[in-house]
Write a protein that holds these residues in place. Structure first.
Motif, mmCIF file in Angstrom:
data_model
loop_
_atom_site.group_PDB
_atom_site.id
_atom_site.type_symbol
_atom_site.label_atom_id
_atom_site.label_comp_id
_atom_site.label_asym_id
_atom_site.label_seq_id
_atom_site.Cartn_x
_atom_site.Cartn_y
_atom_site.Cartn_z
ATOM 1 N N ASP A 97 5.417 19.576 32.672
ATOM 2 C CA ASP A 97 5.431 20.813 33.457
ATOM 3 C C ASP A 97 6.382 21.797 32.785
ATOM 4 O O ASP A 97 6.484 21.815 31.561
ATOM 5 N N THR A 98 7.106 22.545 33.602
ATOM 6 C CA THR A 98 8.023 23.566 33.089
ATOM 7 C C THR A 98 9.398 23.006 32.763
ATOM 8 O O THR A 98 10.328 23.773 32.496
ATOM 9 N N THR A 119 16.034 21.418 31.281
ATOM 10 C CA THR A 119 16.281 22.673 31.996
ATOM 11 C C THR A 119 14.947 23.194 32.529
ATOM 12 O O THR A 119 13.890 22.925 31.955
ATOM 13 N N ASP A 120 15.002 23.955 33.607
ATOM 14 C CA ASP A 120 13.772 24.419 34.252
ATOM 15 C C ASP A 120 13.994 25.814 34.815
ATOM 16 O O ASP A 120 14.470 25.981 35.937
ATOM 17 N N GLY A 125 8.411 22.423 37.628
ATOM 18 C CA GLY A 125 8.489 21.029 37.227
ATOM 19 C C GLY A 125 9.468 20.237 38.067
ATOM 20 O O GLY A 125 9.213 19.068 38.416
ATOM 21 N N THR A 126 10.594 20.861 38.431
ATOM 22 C CA THR A 126 11.572 20.199 39.293
ATOM 23 C C THR A 126 10.986 19.962 40.677
ATOM 24 O O THR A 126 11.217 18.910 41.295
ATOM 25 N N PHE A 127 10.216 20.923 41.162
ATOM 26 C CA PHE A 127 9.551 20.789 42.464
ATOM 27 C C PHE A 127 8.617 19.578 42.449
ATOM 28 O O PHE A 127 8.650 18.733 43.356
ATOM 29 N N LEU A 152 10.871 11.135 33.826
ATOM 30 C CA LEU A 152 10.974 11.505 32.416
ATOM 31 C C LEU A 152 10.401 12.913 32.275
ATOM 32 O O LEU A 152 9.209 13.130 32.463
ATOM 33 N N ALA A 153 11.261 13.867 31.997
ATOM 34 C CA ALA A 153 10.838 15.263 31.909
ATOM 35 C C ALA A 153 10.247 15.565 30.545
ATOM 36 O O ALA A 153 10.841 15.232 29.510
#
Length: 416
Positions: A97-98, A119-120, A125-127, A152-153
């Protein structure tokens, strides 16, 4: 298996439909804030989460508004029942995602970032990561589906949320290489690409389940009618679990993109989630959020059934869902389903359990109890022997029976 799931779910489905009718529908529009529906009928106004930002827009600020009631989507999925079985321990979910903010309080200590994805700026992406795995916080009853899983981002867009096939493919590869068991992809692209096919082939080779939004999130200016159905990628690719979004009434939001190839449907309209900073909440909508719920449920399944392959996990999620035109996600049914050999793929059963006999847990109190019962059993046997001798021997004597020292006993003689 689907017929069995259908019979089992009908009473619960009627109850859930009644409960949904009592909920307050969340309204998400162009306003800066929207009411978040709660299971108890109350609502709180939360800022609306953007899915992307203009090049000159500032990054999304953290929210100071907190959702203290159970959100409708969490109650509707009956997650508290699934959590009696598992909370996603030992499973890692990749979020393409972001980015995912490593400083988000509800995810603190459980986010591993690939590259610069820690970082976002957008917050989307955090949502999504919060829908998957946000931990419970004091005074807040919102919790991620698999709140003990790890995140895992992986970045699937630029810093402002603009996506491309190459970026999404790179994000999937990053998540797979980082050891993710499940990967959720928020982007829904209008076309396929060689890079996407290569990334999905790698995921399949590594037994990673890929979940993706079946359609893009709501258009900037949604029309009055649903748009013509079409396929989007990577959701329409072979082996990907494709997810559509539903509102509080179990319907597709008006003006949504549509497709005829979705595998599952999940809450995705007016749902509550976390932001990239602070401990407040946002409200968001879109199939990308519905995919987050499915990815979280896949984490629950892979936690309680680590012997299942990615393909078998996808089949279980579909077969345990509520019957509908697009089956509706049911986390509790998924984690409590009784698996057959076909579910595990036969040879796919873990080596330590395959072919092993079933053994009941050892009862440590059984030994002393058995030893204590031996004297009682011996005494009871002696009493039975005495009674038998007292009755049988006198009767035998009256009939002329005499014991002999060999051979057969003589027959009793009749007295004249």
């Amino acid at each position: 298996m689907r017929d069995t799931a259908a019979r089992r779910s009908r009473p619960a489905q009627r109850a859930r439909a009644l409960g949904a009718a009592l909920l307050v529908t969340a309204v998400v529009g162009g306003a800066a804030a929207a009411p978040a529906a709660a299971a108890g009928g109350s609502s709180v106004r939360l800022p609306v989460l953007p899915s992307k930002l203009a090049p000159d827009d500032p990054c999304t600020a953290g929210s100071t508004q907190r959702a203290t009631a159970v959100p409708w989507e969490q109650a509707g999925l009956q997650l508290n029942r699934a959590w009696q079985v598992t909370a996603g321990e030992g499973v890692t979910v990749g979020v393409v995602d972001t980015g995912v903010s490593t400083s988000a309080p509800a995810l603190k200590g459980r986010v591993t970032a690939g590259g610069d994805a820690g970082t976002d700026c957008v917050g989307h992406g955090t949502f999504v990561a919060g829908l998957v795995a946000a931990a419970a916080q004091d005074g807040v009853r919102f919790t991620g589906v698999a709140h003990r899983a790890r995140i895992l981002a992986a970045r699937g867009s630029d810093t402002k949320g603009t996506t491309s096939a190459d970026r999404v493919a790179a994000g999937i590869q990053t998540a797979v290489a980082g050891g993710a068991d499940v990967v959720t992809v928020s982007a829904a692209l209008p076309g396929d690409s060689a890079a996407l096919r290569s990334a999905l082939a790698l995921a399949a080779k590594k037994d990673v389940l890929v979940v993706a939004a079946a359609v893009p999130d709501l258009p900037d200016q949604p029309g009055s009618k649903d748009l013509p159905p079409r396929d989007f990628y990577p959701a329409a690719s072979k082996g990907v679990l494709s997810v559509l979004d539903l509102d509080v009434q179990g319907k597709r939001p008006v003006g949504s993109f549509t497709t005829e190839s979705a595998d599952l449907a999940a809450p995705g309209d007016g749902v509550v989630g976390i932001g990239p900073a602070k401990d407040g909440h946002y409200i968001g909508s879109g199939a990308s959020l519905a995919a987050g719920f499915v990815a979280g449920t896949a984490a629950l399944v892979r936690s309680v059934h680590p012997e299942l392959s990615a393909a078998a996990t996808a089949r279980l999620l579909r077969s345990s869902a509520y019957p509908a035109d697009v089956p509706r996600l049911d986390p509790y049914a998924a984690v409590t389903a009784v698996l057959t050999r076909a579910d595990t793929g036969g040879a796919g059963v873990r080596a330590e359990t395959a072919g092993a006999p079933v053994r009941m847990p050892e009862d440590k109190a059984a030994g002393p109890i058995r030893r204590a019962m031996w004297p009682a059993a011996a005494g009871f046997g002696a009493i039975v022997a005495v009674v038998w001798l007292g009755l049988v021997i006198p009767r035998g004597r009256r009939l002329g029976w005499r014991p002999t020292r060999g051979g057969a006993p003589r027959a009793a003689e009749s007295e004249s």
